[in-house]
Design a protein around this motif. Structure first.
Motif, PDB file in Angstrom:
ATOM      1  N   PHE A  36       0.813  -1.212   0.000  1.00  0.00           N
ATOM      2  CA  PHE A  36       0.000   0.000   0.000  1.00  0.00           C
ATOM      3  C   PHE A  36       0.856   1.276   0.000  1.00  0.00           C
ATOM      4  O   PHE A  36       0.313   2.374   0.029  1.00  0.00           O
ATOM      5  CB  PHE A  36      -0.932   0.013   1.210  1.00  0.00           C
ATOM      6  CG  PHE A  36      -2.138  -0.875   1.050  1.00  0.00           C
ATOM      7  CD1 PHE A  36      -3.226  -0.473   0.286  1.00  0.00           C
ATOM      8  CD2 PHE A  36      -2.185  -2.123   1.659  1.00  0.00           C
ATOM      9  CE1 PHE A  36      -4.332  -1.290   0.142  1.00  0.00           C
ATOM     10  CE2 PHE A  36      -3.291  -2.951   1.513  1.00  0.00           C
ATOM     11  CZ  PHE A  36      -4.365  -2.541   0.748  1.00  0.00           C
ATOM     12  N   GLY A  37       2.172   1.122  -0.009  1.00  0.00           N
ATOM     13  CA  GLY A  37       3.050   2.287  -0.065  1.00  0.00           C
ATOM     14  C   GLY A  37       3.186   3.020   1.251  1.00  0.00           C
ATOM     15  O   GLY A  37       3.647   4.161   1.282  1.00  0.00           O
ATOM     16  N   VAL A 241      -5.814   2.674   5.414  1.00  0.00           N
ATOM     17  CA  VAL A 241      -5.519   3.549   4.277  1.00  0.00           C
ATOM     18  C   VAL A 241      -6.766   4.303   3.850  1.00  0.00           C
ATOM     19  O   VAL A 241      -6.736   5.513   3.608  1.00  0.00           O
ATOM     20  CB  VAL A 241      -4.956   2.722   3.104  1.00  0.00           C
ATOM     21  CG1 VAL A 241      -4.854   3.577   1.837  1.00  0.00           C
ATOM     22  CG2 VAL A 241      -3.592   2.144   3.458  1.00  0.00           C
ATOM     23  N   THR A 242      -7.896   3.604   3.773  1.00  0.00           N
ATOM     24  CA  THR A 242      -9.152   4.221   3.357  1.00  0.00           C
ATOM     25  C   THR A 242      -9.591   5.302   4.336  1.00  0.00           C
ATOM     26  O   THR A 242     -10.114   6.356   3.933  1.00  0.00           O
ATOM     27  CB  THR A 242     -10.256   3.151   3.240  1.00  0.00           C
ATOM     28  OG1 THR A 242      -9.833   2.119   2.334  1.00  0.00           O
ATOM     29  CG2 THR A 242     -11.558   3.766   2.732  1.00  0.00           C
ATOM     30  N   ASP A 248      -1.502  11.153   3.931  1.00  0.00           N
ATOM     31  CA  ASP A 248      -1.561  11.166   2.476  1.00  0.00           C
ATOM     32  C   ASP A 248      -0.379  10.357   1.935  1.00  0.00           C
ATOM     33  O   ASP A 248       0.735  10.867   1.756  1.00  0.00           O
ATOM     34  CB  ASP A 248      -1.504  12.614   1.962  1.00  0.00           C
ATOM     35  CG  ASP A 248      -1.843  12.708   0.481  1.00  0.00           C
ATOM     36  OD1 ASP A 248      -1.626  11.714  -0.232  1.00  0.00           O
ATOM     37  OD2 ASP A 248      -2.310  13.785   0.047  1.00  0.00           O
ATOM     38  N   ILE A 249      -0.620   9.076   1.674  1.00  0.00           N
ATOM     39  CA  ILE A 249       0.442   8.169   1.265  1.00  0.00           C
ATOM     40  C   ILE A 249       1.010   8.554  -0.092  1.00  0.00           C
ATOM     41  O   ILE A 249       2.231   8.540  -0.304  1.00  0.00           O
ATOM     42  CB  ILE A 249      -0.090   6.721   1.230  1.00  0.00           C
ATOM     43  CG1 ILE A 249      -0.534   6.295   2.634  1.00  0.00           C
ATOM     44  CG2 ILE A 249       0.972   5.764   0.698  1.00  0.00           C
ATOM     45  CD1 ILE A 249      -1.229   4.959   2.665  1.00  0.00           C
ATOM     46  N   GLN A 250       0.141   8.928  -1.007  1.00  0.00           N
ATOM     47  CA  GLN A 250       0.601   9.279  -2.352  1.00  0.00           C
ATOM     48  C   GLN A 250       1.515  10.502  -2.315  1.00  0.00           C
ATOM     49  O   GLN A 250       2.545  10.537  -2.987  1.00  0.00           O
ATOM     50  CB  GLN A 250      -0.602   9.539  -3.259  1.00  0.00           C
ATOM     51  CG  GLN A 250      -1.422   8.287  -3.554  1.00  0.00           C
ATOM     52  CD  GLN A 250      -2.655   8.592  -4.378  1.00  0.00           C
ATOM     53  OE1 GLN A 250      -3.191   9.700  -4.328  1.00  0.00           O
ATOM     54  NE2 GLN A 250      -3.117   7.614  -5.141  1.00  0.00           N
ATOM     55  N   LEU A 251       1.127  11.493  -1.520  1.00  0.00           N
ATOM     56  CA  LEU A 251       1.949  12.696  -1.405  1.00  0.00           C
ATOM     57  C   LEU A 251       3.292  12.373  -0.770  1.00  0.00           C
ATOM     58  O   LEU A 251       4.340  12.821  -1.248  1.00  0.00           O
ATOM     59  CB  LEU A 251       1.213  13.759  -0.580  1.00  0.00           C
ATOM     60  CG  LEU A 251       1.987  15.054  -0.294  1.00  0.00           C
ATOM     61  CD1 LEU A 251       2.343  15.749  -1.601  1.00  0.00           C
ATOM     62  CD2 LEU A 251       1.179  15.969   0.620  1.00  0.00           C
ATOM     63  N   THR A 278       6.282  21.320  -6.138  1.00  0.00           N
ATOM     64  CA  THR A 278       5.812  20.580  -7.312  1.00  0.00           C
ATOM     65  C   THR A 278       4.482  19.896  -7.041  1.00  0.00           C
ATOM     66  O   THR A 278       3.546  19.964  -7.848  1.00  0.00           O
ATOM     67  CB  THR A 278       6.855  19.533  -7.735  1.00  0.00           C
ATOM     68  OG1 THR A 278       8.096  20.183  -8.022  1.00  0.00           O
ATOM     69  CG2 THR A 278       6.393  18.758  -8.959  1.00  0.00           C
ATOM     70  N   ALA A 279       4.392  19.225  -5.888  1.00  0.00           N
ATOM     71  CA  ALA A 279       3.146  18.545  -5.537  1.00  0.00           C
ATOM     72  C   ALA A 279       2.000  19.544  -5.411  1.00  0.00           C
ATOM     73  O   ALA A 279       0.880  19.291  -5.888  1.00  0.00           O
ATOM     74  CB  ALA A 279       3.323  17.770  -4.232  1.00  0.00           C
TER      75      ALA A 279
END
Length: 314
Positions: A36-37, A241-242, A248-251, A278-279
């Motif tokens: 899940f990162g 995660v949900t 914020d895992i993606q960030l 950038t993000a």
């Protein structure tokens, strides 16, 4: 369960299976967190994690052989053997179906349950033979695996032997070579323990500790524990995660990857600020979600690089 029953069982053998299950749960939880990162651990590919997984699989396979001796040394109990074999085969099929639905190309074609089912059948004749034969054959299979190295059969249909010509990409792969080896070593050791009256040392005390009894309970129900623990762990991590429990895992992953690449040629603090910028700018430009959905899209990667270069300017 009454204390007398516990002491009559080989509680330390059950305890060993319980410890192996705990190690497997630790590995699977780490794999889930990586999947899940949430963490940056290379659980699937790093040598240390691979060796840890091999130690866990080896301990399970050894205990399979040891348990065969305990159950059948005084005469093969065919009804009990086939009943257990059927349960393992059905469980293996269930694992294959579920992993195919979830992981697609990485589904389990021949995992540890498949291997246990086949190895149990192949190792059963050794239970009635002197320990020397099982120990010799077990060591020979492991040595054969180490000696063969990169040699493979030119037929992918033999992937279950462990000599397939194509590298198996699967979330669980436990072929007969070399894993039949630890099973036969377990058979040989089990025979030695029984032949020389050493099994009494596996009974433990008449009043085992709470921790010992807990691990022994899981060890006695190892198949059910194996089948249930990963769905529970995977589901718990997914729920976390949900619900945003891990932030914020993606960030976080984007900034970490960006920082690793940028810091190879630019000051770390400047890179950190540029990656954050950038993000932020990507979110404002409404391309952030698209990039996470299609990370290999060349157009999106070009836009990201352009934004990064602007953010990197002093």
């Amino acid at each position: 369960m009454p204390q007398k029953t516990l002491s009559d069982r080989l509680i330390l053998a059950d305890f060993a299976r319980g410890l192996a299950l705990l190690a497997m749960a630790i590995y699977h939880l780490s794999w889930d967190l990586s999947w899940f990162g949430i963490v940056g651990w290379d659980v699937a590919g790093a040598p240390e994690w691979r060796h840890f997984a091999q130690m866990i699989a080896g301990s399970f396979m050894f205990l399979v052989g040891f348990s065969l001796v305990l159950a059948h040394k005084n005469g093969i109990r065919w009804k009990g053997f086939w009943k257990r074999e059927a349960r393992v085969v059905l469980a293996a099929l269930a694992v294959s179906v579920v992993t195919y639905l979830i992981f697609k190309d990485q589904w389990v074609k021949f995992g540890i349950l498949h291997s246990i089912a086949v190895c149990s059948l192949l190792a059963l004749p050794f239970v009635r033979l002197p320990s020397f034969f099982a120990l010799l054959c077990g060591a020979a299979i492991i040595a054969l695996y180490l000696w063969l190295g990169d040699y493979v059969l030119p037929y992918p249909e033999f992937f279950w032997l462990g000599l397939n010509s194509l590298h198996e990409v699967s979330v669980d792969y436990v072929p007969l070579i070399p894993w039949l080896g630890p099973v036969l070593l377990g058979v040989g050791c089990g025979d030695i323990f029984q032949r020389y009256g050493l099994l009494k040392y596996l009974r433990g005390s008449a009043l085992p500790s709470v921790g010992l009894r807990l691990f022994a309970w899981f060890g006695r129900h190892s198949l059910a524990t194996y089948l249930l623990h990963q769905p529970i762990l995977f589901g718990a991590v997914w729920l976390g995660v949900t619900a945003g429990a891990f932030g914020d895992i993606q960030l976080r992953n984007f900034q970490q990857s960006c920082l690793e690449v940028c810091s190879q040629s630019v000051d770390v603090e400047q890179c950190r600020q540029a990656c954050k910028c950038t993000a932020l700018q990507m979110k404002r430009a409404a391309v952030w979600d698209d990039l996470n959905a299609r990370p290999d899209d060349p157009d999106l990667r070009e836009i990201t690089q352009q934004i990064f270069q602007v953010c990197l300017r002093p």
